[in-house]
Design an enzyme around this catalytic site. Sequence first.
Site, mmCIF file in Angstrom:
data_model
loop_
_atom_site.group_PDB
_atom_site.id
_atom_site.type_symbol
_atom_site.label_atom_id
_atom_site.label_comp_id
_atom_site.label_asym_id
_atom_site.label_seq_id
_atom_site.Cartn_x
_atom_site.Cartn_y
_atom_site.Cartn_z
ATOM 1 N N ARG A 120 42.921 59.012 134.731
ATOM 2 C CA ARG A 120 43.836 58.848 133.371
ATOM 3 C C ARG A 120 44.213 57.582 133.230
ATOM 4 O O ARG A 120 44.964 56.689 134.044
ATOM 5 C CB ARG A 120 45.109 59.840 133.557
ATOM 6 C CG ARG A 120 46.134 59.631 132.321
ATOM 7 C CD ARG A 120 45.738 60.326 131.436
ATOM 8 N NE ARG A 120 46.318 60.144 130.063
ATOM 9 C CZ ARG A 120 47.608 60.678 129.493
ATOM 10 N NH1 ARG A 120 47.825 61.780 130.106
ATOM 11 N NH2 ARG A 120 47.833 60.303 128.381
ATOM 12 N N GLY A 121 43.627 56.491 132.399
ATOM 13 C CA GLY A 121 43.952 55.131 132.061
ATOM 14 C C GLY A 121 45.521 54.740 132.007
ATOM 15 O O GLY A 121 45.597 53.715 133.034
ATOM 16 N N THR A 154 46.355 54.922 135.876
ATOM 17 C CA THR A 154 45.843 54.192 137.219
ATOM 18 C C THR A 154 44.955 53.019 136.850
ATOM 19 O O THR A 154 44.175 52.318 137.568
ATOM 20 C CB THR A 154 45.168 55.230 138.193
ATOM 21 O OG1 THR A 154 44.108 55.685 137.378
ATOM 22 C CG2 THR A 154 45.934 56.198 138.688
ATOM 23 N N GLY A 161 31.374 51.043 118.969
ATOM 24 C CA GLY A 161 30.863 51.667 117.830
ATOM 25 C C GLY A 161 30.043 52.968 118.200
ATOM 26 O O GLY A 161 29.668 53.780 117.344
ATOM 27 N N GLU A 198 36.451 66.303 130.789
ATOM 28 C CA GLU A 198 35.647 65.471 131.787
ATOM 29 C C GLU A 198 35.573 66.290 132.855
ATOM 30 O O GLU A 198 34.176 66.524 133.538
ATOM 31 C CB GLU A 198 36.151 64.077 132.231
ATOM 32 C CG GLU A 198 35.770 62.985 131.191
ATOM 33 C CD GLU A 198 36.411 61.827 131.640
ATOM 34 O OE1 GLU A 198 36.226 60.703 130.954
ATOM 35 O OE2 GLU A 198 36.755 61.429 133.037
#
Length: 164
Positions: free
Chosen positions: A28-29, A32, A60, A94
């Site tokens: 999870r950006g 972390t 894109g 994911e």
Amino acid sequence: MASTSTQMASDSSPSNLGWTHEVFLSFRGEDTRYNFTDHLYNALVEKRIITFRDDKLKRGEKIAPELLNAIEKSRSSIVVFSKTYAHSTWCLDELAKIMECSRKYGQIVLPIFYHVDPSDVRKQTGRFGEAFTRYEENWKNKVQSWKEALTEASNISGWHVDDG
């Protein structure tokens, strides 16, 4: 490793198509990216381990197909379970794909429990349970597969990182 490679050999497996990455990093950006995962990624790259993380996406491109392809083309996945990992439906998608690849192709899954209790991940309690109370209404068709993926991944022996 030889037995794992033998198990994975089938005409349609990614191993026969050639691995693109040795490691896929799932995290999870907002939890972390600029601390633990960034250090982990840099350490892997320093050891010349070909590692995929989402900042390698070309601008894109559609995000979902590219990430799902990267998971399939990875020999292993490192999943960094953090406090709000389950609050991201994308992280859960994911993880479901990672666990599918583990079952189908023998992909190695290495869980890291970063400031979370592995039993909260396994049983979807604590913050992981809180996330699922939001999903029951709008994501009914995916909730069961997400829960199964969390349980399956948390039953793999991994690392528990807790500074406190």
